[in-house]
Design a protein around this motif. Sequence first.
Motif, PDB file in Angstrom:
ATOM      1  N   GLN A 259       0.819  -1.224   0.000  1.00 18.78           N
ATOM      2  CA  GLN A 259       0.000   0.000   0.000  1.00 18.78           C
ATOM      3  C   GLN A 259       0.847   1.266   0.000  1.00 18.78           C
ATOM      4  OE1 GLN A 259      -2.512  -0.456   3.400  1.00 18.78           O
ATOM      5  NE2 GLN A 259      -3.803  -2.014   2.442  1.00 18.78           N
ATOM      6  N   VAL A 260       1.866   1.321   0.864  1.00 17.79           N
ATOM      7  CA  VAL A 260       2.642   2.547   1.050  1.00 17.79           C
ATOM      8  C   VAL A 260       3.775   2.671   0.036  1.00 17.79           C
ATOM      9  CG1 VAL A 260       4.045   3.871   2.697  1.00 17.79           C
ATOM     10  CG2 VAL A 260       2.046   2.608   3.501  1.00 17.79           C
ATOM     11  N   PHE A 261       4.463   1.571  -0.235  1.00 18.29           N
ATOM     12  CA  PHE A 261       5.650   1.614  -1.087  1.00 18.29           C
ATOM     13  C   PHE A 261       5.383   1.125  -2.520  1.00 18.29           C
ATOM     14  CE2 PHE A 261       7.103   1.365   3.249  1.00 18.29           C
ATOM     15  CZ  PHE A 261       8.144   2.272   3.301  1.00 18.29           C
ATOM     16  N   ASN A 262       4.221   0.485  -2.737  1.00 18.96           N
ATOM     17  CA  ASN A 262       3.874  -0.114  -4.031  1.00 18.96           C
ATOM     18  C   ASN A 262       4.915  -1.140  -4.477  1.00 18.96           C
ATOM     19  OD1 ASN A 262       1.504   1.431  -4.333  1.00 18.96           O
ATOM     20  ND2 ASN A 262       2.745   3.153  -5.049  1.00 18.96           N
ATOM     21  N   LYS A 263       5.499  -1.840  -3.497  1.00 22.70           N
ATOM     22  CA  LYS A 263       6.502  -2.870  -3.756  1.00 22.70           C
ATOM     23  C   LYS A 263       6.237  -4.026  -2.805  1.00 22.70           C
ATOM     24  CE  LYS A 263       9.897   0.659  -4.837  1.00 22.70           C
ATOM     25  NZ  LYS A 263      11.056   1.382  -4.333  1.00 22.70           N
ATOM     26  N   PRO A 264       6.510  -5.254  -3.243  1.00 21.22           N
ATOM     27  CA  PRO A 264       6.247  -6.398  -2.357  1.00 21.22           C
ATOM     28  C   PRO A 264       7.346  -6.586  -1.305  1.00 21.22           C
ATOM     29  CG  PRO A 264       7.129  -7.161  -4.426  1.00 21.22           C
ATOM     30  CD  PRO A 264       6.954  -5.668  -4.563  1.00 21.22           C
ATOM     31  N   PHE A 265       6.934  -7.113  -0.164  1.00 18.96           N
ATOM     32  CA  PHE A 265       7.882  -7.547   0.873  1.00 18.96           C
ATOM     33  C   PHE A 265       7.941  -9.063   0.765  1.00 18.96           C
ATOM     34  CE2 PHE A 265       8.685  -9.105   5.221  1.00 18.96           C
ATOM     35  CZ  PHE A 265       9.921  -8.532   5.436  1.00 18.96           C
ATOM     36  N   THR A 266       9.071  -9.598   0.361  1.00 19.06           N
ATOM     37  CA  THR A 266       9.171 -11.030   0.061  1.00 19.06           C
ATOM     38  C   THR A 266      10.036 -11.816   1.044  1.00 19.06           C
ATOM     39  OG1 THR A 266      11.020 -10.570  -1.428  1.00 19.06           O
ATOM     40  CG2 THR A 266       8.814 -10.636  -2.408  1.00 19.06           C
ATOM     41  N   HIS A 267      10.445 -11.198   2.127  1.00 18.99           N
ATOM     42  CA  HIS A 267      11.310 -11.878   3.087  1.00 18.99           C
ATOM     43  C   HIS A 267      10.565 -12.135   4.400  1.00 18.99           C
ATOM     44  CE1 HIS A 267      14.200 -10.357   0.145  1.00 18.99           C
ATOM     45  NE2 HIS A 267      14.971 -11.358   0.556  1.00 18.99           N
ATOM     46  N   ALA A 268      11.271 -12.638   5.383  1.00 15.53           N
ATOM     47  CA  ALA A 268      10.659 -13.034   6.657  1.00 15.53           C
ATOM     48  C   ALA A 268      10.518 -11.850   7.609  1.00 15.53           C
ATOM     49  CB  ALA A 268      11.501 -14.120   7.318  1.00 15.53           C
ATOM     50  N   ALA A 269       9.463 -11.901   8.395  1.00 20.15           N
ATOM     51  CA  ALA A 269       9.237 -10.923   9.463  1.00 20.15           C
ATOM     52  C   ALA A 269       8.931 -11.688  10.739  1.00 20.15           C
ATOM     53  CB  ALA A 269       8.078 -10.008   9.103  1.00 20.15           C
ATOM     54  N   SER A 270       9.434 -11.176  11.865  1.00 16.63           N
ATOM     55  CA  SER A 270       9.204 -11.868  13.138  1.00 16.63           C
ATOM     56  C   SER A 270       9.292 -10.892  14.298  1.00 16.63           C
ATOM     57  CB  SER A 270      10.239 -12.983  13.317  1.00 16.63           C
ATOM     58  OG  SER A 270      11.537 -12.428  13.363  1.00 16.63           O
ATOM     59  N   PHE A 271       8.779 -11.342  15.428  1.00 20.09           N
ATOM     60  CA  PHE A 271       8.941 -10.593  16.673  1.00 20.09           C
ATOM     61  C   PHE A 271      10.254 -11.035  17.317  1.00 20.09           C
ATOM     62  CE2 PHE A 271       4.225 -10.251  16.570  1.00 20.09           C
ATOM     63  CZ  PHE A 271       4.137  -8.866  16.672  1.00 20.09           C
ATOM     64  N   ASN A 272      10.954 -10.096  17.963  1.00 15.62           N
ATOM     65  CA  ASN A 272      12.190 -10.416  18.669  1.00 15.62           C
ATOM     66  C   ASN A 272      12.110  -9.792  20.057  1.00 15.62           C
ATOM     67  OD1 ASN A 272      14.741 -10.777  19.667  1.00 15.62           O
ATOM     68  ND2 ASN A 272      15.794 -10.124  17.807  1.00 15.62           N
TER      69      ASN A 272
ATOM     70  N   SER B 279      21.864  -9.172   6.509  1.00 13.74           N
ATOM     71  CA  SER B 279      22.351 -10.492   6.118  1.00 13.74           C
ATOM     72  C   SER B 279      21.297 -11.321   5.386  1.00 13.74           C
ATOM     73  CB  SER B 279      22.852 -11.257   7.341  1.00 13.74           C
ATOM     74  OG  SER B 279      21.802 -11.378   8.289  1.00 13.74           O
ATOM     75  N   ASP B 280      20.056 -11.288   5.872  1.00 15.15           N
ATOM     76  CA  ASP B 280      19.015 -12.101   5.224  1.00 15.15           C
ATOM     77  C   ASP B 280      17.794 -11.276   4.813  1.00 15.15           C
ATOM     78  OD1 ASP B 280      18.024 -11.586   7.726  1.00 15.15           O
ATOM     79  OD2 ASP B 280      17.679 -13.672   8.271  1.00 15.15           O
ATOM     80  N   SER B 281      17.891  -9.961   4.889  1.00 13.30           N
ATOM     81  CA  SER B 281      16.823  -9.019   4.497  1.00 13.30           C
ATOM     82  C   SER B 281      15.525  -9.238   5.260  1.00 13.30           C
ATOM     83  CB  SER B 281      16.563  -9.091   2.994  1.00 13.30           C
ATOM     84  OG  SER B 281      17.705  -8.696   2.288  1.00 13.30           O
ATOM     85  N   SER B 282      15.628  -9.755   6.470  1.00 12.38           N
ATOM     86  CA  SER B 282      14.431  -9.942   7.289  1.00 12.38           C
ATOM     87  C   SER B 282      14.224  -8.722   8.182  1.00 12.38           C
ATOM     88  CB  SER B 282      14.567 -11.200   8.142  1.00 12.38           C
ATOM     89  OG  SER B 282      15.605 -11.035   9.086  1.00 12.38           O
ATOM     90  N   ILE B 283      13.015  -8.611   8.711  1.00  8.99           N
ATOM     91  CA  ILE B 283      12.682  -7.520   9.624  1.00  8.99           C
ATOM     92  C   ILE B 283      12.248  -8.132  10.949  1.00  8.99           C
ATOM     93  CG2 ILE B 283      11.008  -5.688  10.096  1.00  8.99           C
ATOM     94  CD1 ILE B 283      11.050  -4.986   7.156  1.00  8.99           C
TER      95      ILE B 283
END
Length: 153
Positions: free
Chosen positions: A16-29, A42-46
């Motif tokens: 919605q905001v960037f008009n680009k897909p997020f294709t990597h992993a996301a997690s809580f830390n 290193s792995d483009s995760s957030i």
Amino acid sequence: MTENELQRLIEEISNQVFNKPFTHAASFNKRLRTTGGRYKLSDSSIEINPVVLEKYGTEELIGVIKHELCHYHLHLEGKGYKHGDKDFKKLLAETGSPRYCKQLAEVKPKRVVLHIYRCTSCQLEYKRKRKMDIRKYRCGKCRGEMVYVKTIG
């Protein structure tokens, strides 16, 4: 919020905001202490600090996600993705992303410890933050010997 819900939320915001897909992993830390989130080169995760959601709610969480997505998209495009880079500051402004996260950790007042020394000749007291070797030092006023009195704090 589960990690799957977080993943979907980040993907939605990215589209919605960037008009680009997020294709990597996301997690809580849970180990993050002072930061709202982090983008890992290193792995483009957030990784997102769950305290942001608990303490400040969804609106602040979305702000942190947008900030980390700025790092993500700029890095993948080969542009300046660091906090001081012009590209990063420009993208933050364009997307309405916050530059900083609200304070997460409580600031504890530092405990001040004072060591008290006294001259045996003139009775002048010295207060020091650090201990000193009384065999090496003399009174600055009369050159008398120093004795350790007590510790405060």
